[in-house]
Design a protein around this motif. Structure first.
Motif, PDB file in Angstrom:
ATOM      1  N   SER A  35     -36.161  56.513 -14.049  1.00 22.34           N
ATOM      2  CA  SER A  35     -34.733  56.762 -15.903  1.00 22.34           C
ATOM      3  C   SER A  35     -34.612  55.820 -16.528  1.00 22.34           C
ATOM      4  CB  SER A  35     -34.018  57.829 -15.762  1.00 22.34           C
ATOM      5  OG  SER A  35     -33.476  57.251 -15.030  1.00 22.34           O
ATOM      6  N   PRO A  36     -34.490  55.299 -17.825  1.00 19.14           N
ATOM      7  CA  PRO A  36     -33.566  53.677 -17.726  1.00 19.14           C
ATOM      8  C   PRO A  36     -32.201  53.799 -16.825  1.00 19.14           C
ATOM      9  CG  PRO A  36     -34.516  55.189 -19.920  1.00 19.14           C
ATOM     10  CD  PRO A  36     -34.409  56.440 -18.693  1.00 19.14           C
ATOM     11  N   LEU A  37     -32.054  52.648 -17.082  1.00 18.67           N
ATOM     12  CA  LEU A  37     -30.850  52.018 -15.530  1.00 18.67           C
ATOM     13  C   LEU A  37     -29.767  51.584 -16.738  1.00 18.67           C
ATOM     14  CD1 LEU A  37     -29.048  51.168 -13.201  1.00 18.67           C
ATOM     15  CD2 LEU A  37     -30.530  49.345 -13.385  1.00 18.67           C
ATOM     16  N   HIS A  38     -28.830  52.162 -17.288  1.00 20.28           N
ATOM     17  CA  HIS A  38     -27.776  52.074 -18.141  1.00 20.28           C
ATOM     18  C   HIS A  38     -26.758  51.856 -16.903  1.00 20.28           C
ATOM     19  CE1 HIS A  38     -24.430  53.181 -20.653  1.00 20.28           C
ATOM     20  NE2 HIS A  38     -25.375  52.068 -21.411  1.00 20.28           N
ATOM     21  N   ALA A  39     -26.390  50.879 -18.271  1.00 18.84           N
ATOM     22  CA  ALA A  39     -24.671  49.714 -17.095  1.00 18.84           C
ATOM     23  C   ALA A  39     -23.853  49.346 -18.144  1.00 18.84           C
ATOM     24  CB  ALA A  39     -25.071  48.572 -16.055  1.00 18.84           C
ATOM     25  N   ALA A  40     -22.310  49.158 -18.130  1.00 18.44           N
ATOM     26  CA  ALA A  40     -21.384  49.338 -18.782  1.00 18.44           C
ATOM     27  C   ALA A  40     -20.704  48.058 -18.010  1.00 18.44           C
ATOM     28  CB  ALA A  40     -20.581  50.305 -19.995  1.00 18.44           C
ATOM     29  N   GLY A  41     -19.435  47.234 -18.687  1.00 13.63           N
ATOM     30  CA  GLY A  41     -18.870  46.590 -18.031  1.00 13.63           C
ATOM     31  C   GLY A  41     -18.073  45.062 -18.203  1.00 13.63           C
ATOM     32  N   ARG A  42     -17.548  44.605 -17.816  1.00 18.07           N
ATOM     33  CA  ARG A  42     -17.177  43.628 -18.004  1.00 18.07           C
ATOM     34  C   ARG A  42     -17.039  42.189 -17.480  1.00 18.07           C
ATOM     35  NH1 ARG A  42     -11.425  43.490 -20.708  1.00 18.07           N
ATOM     36  NH2 ARG A  42     -10.464  40.712 -19.682  1.00 18.07           N
ATOM     37  N   ALA A  43     -16.690  41.149 -17.579  1.00 11.01           N
ATOM     38  CA  ALA A  43     -17.378  40.234 -16.331  1.00 11.01           C
ATOM     39  C   ALA A  43     -16.875  39.538 -16.786  1.00 11.01           C
ATOM     40  CB  ALA A  43     -18.720  39.745 -16.093  1.00 11.01           C
ATOM     41  N   GLU A  44     -15.906  38.579 -15.994  1.00 11.31           N
ATOM     42  CA  GLU A  44     -14.418  38.224 -16.207  1.00 11.31           C
ATOM     43  C   GLU A  44     -14.138  36.415 -15.334  1.00 11.31           C
ATOM     44  OE1 GLU A  44     -10.446  39.756 -17.085  1.00 11.31           O
ATOM     45  OE2 GLU A  44     -11.354  41.600 -15.403  1.00 11.31           O
ATOM     46  N   LEU A  45     -13.713  35.498 -16.291  1.00 13.86           N
ATOM     47  CA  LEU A  45     -13.703  34.212 -15.267  1.00 13.86           C
ATOM     48  C   LEU A  45     -11.452  34.561 -14.718  1.00 13.86           C
ATOM     49  CD1 LEU A  45     -14.652  31.876 -13.895  1.00 13.86           C
ATOM     50  CD2 LEU A  45     -14.042  30.419 -15.524  1.00 13.86           C
ATOM     51  N   LEU A  46     -11.605  34.643 -13.905  1.00 17.23           N
ATOM     52  CA  LEU A  46     -10.515  34.842 -13.395  1.00 17.23           C
ATOM     53  C   LEU A  46      -9.849  33.824 -12.961  1.00 17.23           C
ATOM     54  CD1 LEU A  46     -10.795  36.848  -9.864  1.00 17.23           C
ATOM     55  CD2 LEU A  46     -10.528  38.034 -12.077  1.00 17.23           C
ATOM     56  N   ALA A  47      -8.120  33.828 -13.909  1.00 17.02           N
ATOM     57  CA  ALA A  47      -7.018  32.973 -13.751  1.00 17.02           C
ATOM     58  C   ALA A  47      -7.025  32.093 -12.641  1.00 17.02           C
ATOM     59  CB  ALA A  47      -5.800  33.118 -14.459  1.00 17.02           C
ATOM     60  N   ASN A  48      -7.120  30.168 -12.805  1.00 15.97           N
ATOM     61  CA  ASN A  48      -6.275  30.103 -11.791  1.00 15.97           C
ATOM     62  C   ASN A  48      -7.111  29.797 -10.041  1.00 15.97           C
ATOM     63  OD1 ASN A  48      -4.186  28.964 -12.950  1.00 15.97           O
ATOM     64  ND2 ASN A  48      -2.989  31.157 -12.602  1.00 15.97           N
ATOM     65  N   THR A  49      -8.373  30.044 -10.586  1.00 14.59           N
ATOM     66  CA  THR A  49      -9.142  29.828  -9.175  1.00 14.59           C
ATOM     67  C   THR A  49     -10.320  28.818  -9.901  1.00 14.59           C
ATOM     68  OG1 THR A  49     -11.185  31.788 -10.161  1.00 14.59           O
ATOM     69  CG2 THR A  49      -9.530  32.673  -8.495  1.00 14.59           C
ATOM     70  N   ASP A  50     -11.346  28.287  -8.811  1.00 15.14           N
ATOM     71  CA  ASP A  50     -11.774  27.970  -8.881  1.00 15.14           C
ATOM     72  C   ASP A  50     -13.282  28.365  -8.876  1.00 15.14           C
ATOM     73  OD1 ASP A  50     -13.311  25.134  -8.243  1.00 15.14           O
ATOM     74  OD2 ASP A  50     -13.721  25.137  -6.972  1.00 15.14           O
ATOM     75  N   GLY A  51     -13.886  29.055 -10.416  1.00 16.31           N
ATOM     76  CA  GLY A  51     -15.088  29.635 -10.716  1.00 16.31           C
ATOM     77  C   GLY A  51     -14.982  30.917 -10.707  1.00 16.31           C
ATOM     78  N   GLU A  52     -13.758  31.331  -9.260  1.00 20.31           N
ATOM     79  CA  GLU A  52     -14.491  32.861  -9.219  1.00 20.31           C
ATOM     80  C   GLU A  52     -14.356  33.946 -10.480  1.00 20.31           C
ATOM     81  OE1 GLU A  52     -11.466  36.192  -6.131  1.00 20.31           O
ATOM     82  OE2 GLU A  52     -11.984  34.157  -5.388  1.00 20.31           O
ATOM     83  N   VAL A  53     -15.269  34.429  -9.794  1.00 18.94           N
ATOM     84  CA  VAL A  53     -15.081  35.628 -11.193  1.00 18.94           C
ATOM     85  C   VAL A  53     -15.612  37.128 -10.710  1.00 18.94           C
ATOM     86  CG1 VAL A  53     -17.963  36.538 -12.538  1.00 18.94           C
ATOM     87  CG2 VAL A  53     -17.449  34.024 -11.917  1.00 18.94           C
ATOM     88  N   ARG A  54     -15.571  38.278 -11.454  1.00 13.39           N
ATOM     89  CA  ARG A  54     -15.065  39.707 -10.957  1.00 13.39           C
ATOM     90  C   ARG A  54     -16.022  40.132 -12.173  1.00 13.39           C
ATOM     91  NH1 ARG A  54      -9.673  42.557 -10.807  1.00 13.39           N
ATOM     92  NH2 ARG A  54     -10.738  44.771  -9.857  1.00 13.39           N
ATOM     93  N   ILE A  55     -16.888  41.505 -11.894  1.00 14.23           N
ATOM     94  CA  ILE A  55     -17.386  41.912 -11.973  1.00 14.23           C
ATOM     95  C   ILE A  55     -16.957  43.554 -12.263  1.00 14.23           C
ATOM     96  CG2 ILE A  55     -19.893  42.891 -13.058  1.00 14.23           C
ATOM     97  CD1 ILE A  55     -21.149  40.115 -11.982  1.00 14.23           C
TER      98      ILE A  55
END
Length: 173
Positions: A35-55
């Protein structure tokens, strides 16, 4: 969908994507997307980090493969959520060994200007699949003697019980 670090520097990136079967490659894992793969959410760059991302997000999909016991078709409806952390690969591009704590073992790494959402979802779907992939819990499998699928046809075969470790001694008589 490319999750760009440059865009995350300005604001969190929201996604609500549907990937038809075949767009995310599962071929080398021995499973197929039904079936189709459905995904919903959010990706953000964490403050005061050296490029750390949270998805963070959720996904739903139905996957299929061969049953591990009878080789018939097996289907797995999957729904899951994820909360992942990524760091730039450059933070570990060193020659010396470094010690990491248990929390750091849960962090993945990205290269370049971001990451592909399809790669993140592929990993999460494969992790959500059961280790033992059977068509049903009571699957009886294939008869080791005659090779018939015991779910479809009963057989009266009795496997011979012999211990091969003693064969060399039996030949000495």
């Amino acid at each position: 969908m490319f999750l760009s670090i440059q865009e995350m520097e300005l604001r969190a990136v929201r996604f609500d994507e549907t990937f038809p079967p075949g767009q995310v490659d599962f071929a080398d894992a021995g499973v197929r997307q039904i079936s189709p793969l459905h995904a919903a959410g959010r990706a953000e760059l964490l403050a005061n980090t050296d490029g750390e991302v949270r998805i963070r997000g959720d996904f739903t999909v139905e996957m299929g493969c061969e049953c591990d016991r009878c080789l018939g078709p097996a289907r797995f409806p999957l729904a899951g959520s994820f909360d992942l952390f990524y760091r730039p690969m450059s933070t570990i591009a060193r020659e010396e060994e470094i010690e990491i704590d248990e929390g750091e073992a849960e962090i993945a790494f990205y290269e370049g200007g971001g990451m592909e959402l399809e790669d993140v979802l592929r990993e999460q779907v494969l992790l959500a699949l059961p280790m033992q992939r059977t068509c049903r819990e009571q699957c009886r499998g294939i008869c080791p003697v005659c090779g018939v699928n015991r779910n479809e046809t009963p057989c009266d075969c009795r496997p011979q019980s012999s211990d091969d470790r003693w064969n060399a001694l039996r030949d000495l008589q």
